[in-house]
Design an enzyme around this catalytic site. Structure first.
Site, PDB file in Angstrom:
ATOM      1  N   SER A  77       0.803  -1.239   0.000  1.00  0.00           N
ATOM      2  CA  SER A  77       0.000   0.000   0.000  1.00  0.00           C
ATOM      3  C   SER A  77       0.827   1.275   0.000  1.00  0.00           C
ATOM      4  CB  SER A  77      -0.925   0.029   1.209  1.00  0.00           C
ATOM      5  OG  SER A  77      -2.020  -0.785   0.947  1.00  0.00           O
ATOM      6  N   LYS A  80       0.463   3.455  -2.911  1.00  0.00           N
ATOM      7  CA  LYS A  80      -0.714   4.324  -3.072  1.00  0.00           C
ATOM      8  C   LYS A  80      -0.358   5.808  -2.959  1.00  0.00           C
ATOM      9  CE  LYS A  80      -3.618   0.597  -1.285  1.00  0.00           C
ATOM     10  NZ  LYS A  80      -4.409   0.086  -0.136  1.00  0.00           N
ATOM     11  N   TYR A 204      -3.725  -2.364 -10.220  1.00  0.00           N
ATOM     12  CA  TYR A 204      -3.632  -2.193  -8.761  1.00  0.00           C
ATOM     13  C   TYR A 204      -2.746  -3.284  -8.133  1.00  0.00           C
ATOM     14  CZ  TYR A 204      -5.099  -2.311  -3.877  1.00  0.00           C
ATOM     15  OH  TYR A 204      -5.095  -2.345  -2.491  1.00  0.00           O
ATOM     16  N   TYR A 256      -4.522   3.361   8.103  1.00  0.00           N
ATOM     17  CA  TYR A 256      -5.861   2.796   8.271  1.00  0.00           C
ATOM     18  C   TYR A 256      -6.411   3.212   9.632  1.00  0.00           C
ATOM     19  CZ  TYR A 256      -4.078   0.223   4.334  1.00  0.00           C
ATOM     20  OH  TYR A 256      -3.532  -0.097   3.139  1.00  0.00           O
ATOM     21  N   VAL A 274       1.138  -3.774   3.838  1.00  0.00           N
ATOM     22  CA  VAL A 274       1.087  -5.071   4.511  1.00  0.00           C
ATOM     23  C   VAL A 274       2.338  -5.914   4.284  1.00  0.00           C
ATOM     24  CG1 VAL A 274      -1.426  -5.334   4.771  1.00  0.00           C
ATOM     25  CG2 VAL A 274      -0.318  -6.099   2.662  1.00  0.00           C
TER      26      VAL A 274
HETATM   27  N1  GLU Z   1      -2.384  -5.185  -2.114  1.00  0.00           N
HETATM   28  C1  GLU Z   1      -2.863  -5.158  -0.738  1.00  0.00           C
HETATM   29  C2  GLU Z   1      -4.351  -5.308  -0.734  1.00  0.00           C
HETATM   30  O1  GLU Z   1      -4.991  -4.746  -1.567  1.00  0.00           O
HETATM   31  C3  GLU Z   1      -2.441  -3.862  -0.102  1.00  0.00           C
HETATM   32  C4  GLU Z   1      -2.891  -3.720   1.341  1.00  0.00           C
HETATM   33  C5  GLU Z   1      -1.916  -2.964   2.207  1.00  0.00           C
HETATM   34  O2  GLU Z   1      -0.713  -2.934   1.952  1.00  0.00           O
HETATM   35  O3  GLU Z   1      -2.363  -2.428   3.211  1.00  0.00           O
HETATM   36  O4  GLU Z   1      -4.914  -5.997   0.082  1.00  0.00           O
END
Ligand code: GLU
Length: 321
Positions: A77, A80, A204, A256, A274
């Site tokens: 993530s 992003k 994505y 988050y 993650v």
């Molecule tokens: N590719 C992971 C997902 O979409 C990213 C989640 C993350 O890193 O928090 O679940």
């Protein structure tokens, strides 16, 4: 007269950043509490839970490193932040018609909020929001072209042509990403996505699968620490105002439903993934990347957060004064 530690970020007469970073890496390596490695993407479960890396890129172009700072990991993530930067570059403030800017207070992959809010994701860093942002950069292009653009952007920012995407991680998520598929289909039903769901998700999953080391990530984040400009080249990536606003979203939404705790303990804008990485920005001072694959209950790197808390406390770095 006392000199405040790292008051300017460039004063080499104050505490030794290299030493502090190395000490933190040693302390982290010795700790027994390491959190849980993510396994919902099977390929991520292969990460070594004993790994720990840290890199701090300062305004002078120096990078202080400790532990496994040169080992590539799945940035997930954290990508992003960079896709948000590209989407704002492409459509500007029109982006905010497709995605909000409020913290979610929900899990990164939550679907309940989407229903209550007509398919408009709360912010660009929860999964639904990041999928909507990916859809924006995909429009008008083929998925392969967009992936090439994202890769070139990362290589340009880090000034490192060796950065790549890990196809095995992307394929692993492609096979198991049912939840993200639900989020995307749900948004498609509300016309929030323009492109075929499979195309948007393919892009994505691949940008989440960017493999980068702490050193590469810290270098890539420099523009956010220095008013939108890469201090090494002097080249502007975004305007100072946009850099401030991306940092604001990292501060409020980057971890988050652990974002409040991260702000309280670390005091800097940050984005976690993650894969166990965190990118944190100390405005006008440094871009910092840490990595330890074990996660806490909110899905953020357990030791990564602790290491950042130690670093910012020892240096007195905080956006809160
Ligand atoms: N590719 C992971 C997902 O979409 C990213 C989640 C993350 O890193 O928090 O679940």
């Amino acid at each position: 007269m006392t000199t405040p530690p790292f008051a300017t970020g460039t004063d080499k007469t104050v505490p030794d950043l290299d030493l502090i970073v190395r000490e933190i890496a040693e302390e982290m390596r010795a700790r027994p509490d390491r959190g849980e490695v993510a396994s919902y993407i099977p390929e991520l479960a292969r990460a070594d839970p004993t790994a720990f890396g840290i890199a701090v890129a300062d305004a002078d172009g120096h990078v202080a490193v400790g532990g496994d700072a040169d080992v590539p990991f799945s940035i997930q993530s954290i990508s992003k932040v960079f896709t948000l930067t590209l989407a704002l570059g492409k459509v500007g403030d029109r982006l905010w018609k497709r995605v909000g800017r409020e913290p979610s207070g929900s899990a990164f992959n939550s679907i309940v909020q989407l229903e209550a809010e007509n398919g408009i994701p709360r912010n660009p860093f929860i999964n639904a929001g990041a999928i909507a942002v990916t859809d924006v950069i995909l429009s008008g292009h083929q998925p392969k072209e967009v992936l090439g653009e994202i890769l070139r952007f990362m290589r340009f920012l880090a000034d490192d042509p060796s950065i790549s995407m890990d196809d095995a991680v992307a394929a692993s998520e492609q096979r198991t990403g049912f939840r993200n598929r639900s989020l995307a289909n749900y948004m498609k039903a509300f016309d929030v996505l323009e492109n075929p769901v499979d195309y948007t998700l393919g892009v994505y999953f691949h940008h989440c699968a960017l493999a980068m080391s702490c050193r590469q990530l810290a270098l890539a984040g420099r523009f956010l620490a220095h008013g939108g400009r890469n201090p090494a080249t002097g080249l502007s990536v975004v305007s100072p105002e946009r850099a401030r606003r991306i940092n604001a979203i990292m501060m409020t939404c980057g971890h988050y439903d652990g974002s409040g705790e991260f702000a309280y303990r670390v005091g800097l804008p940050g984005k976690s993934g993650v894969g166990g990485g965190i990118l944190a920005i100390a405005p006008r001072k440094a871009s910092i990347a840490v990595w330890s694959p074990g996660l806490d209950a909110s899905g953020n790197s357990h030791l990564g957060r602790i290491a950042l808390e130690m670093l910012t406390q020892r240096l007195g770095w905080s956006v809160f004064g």
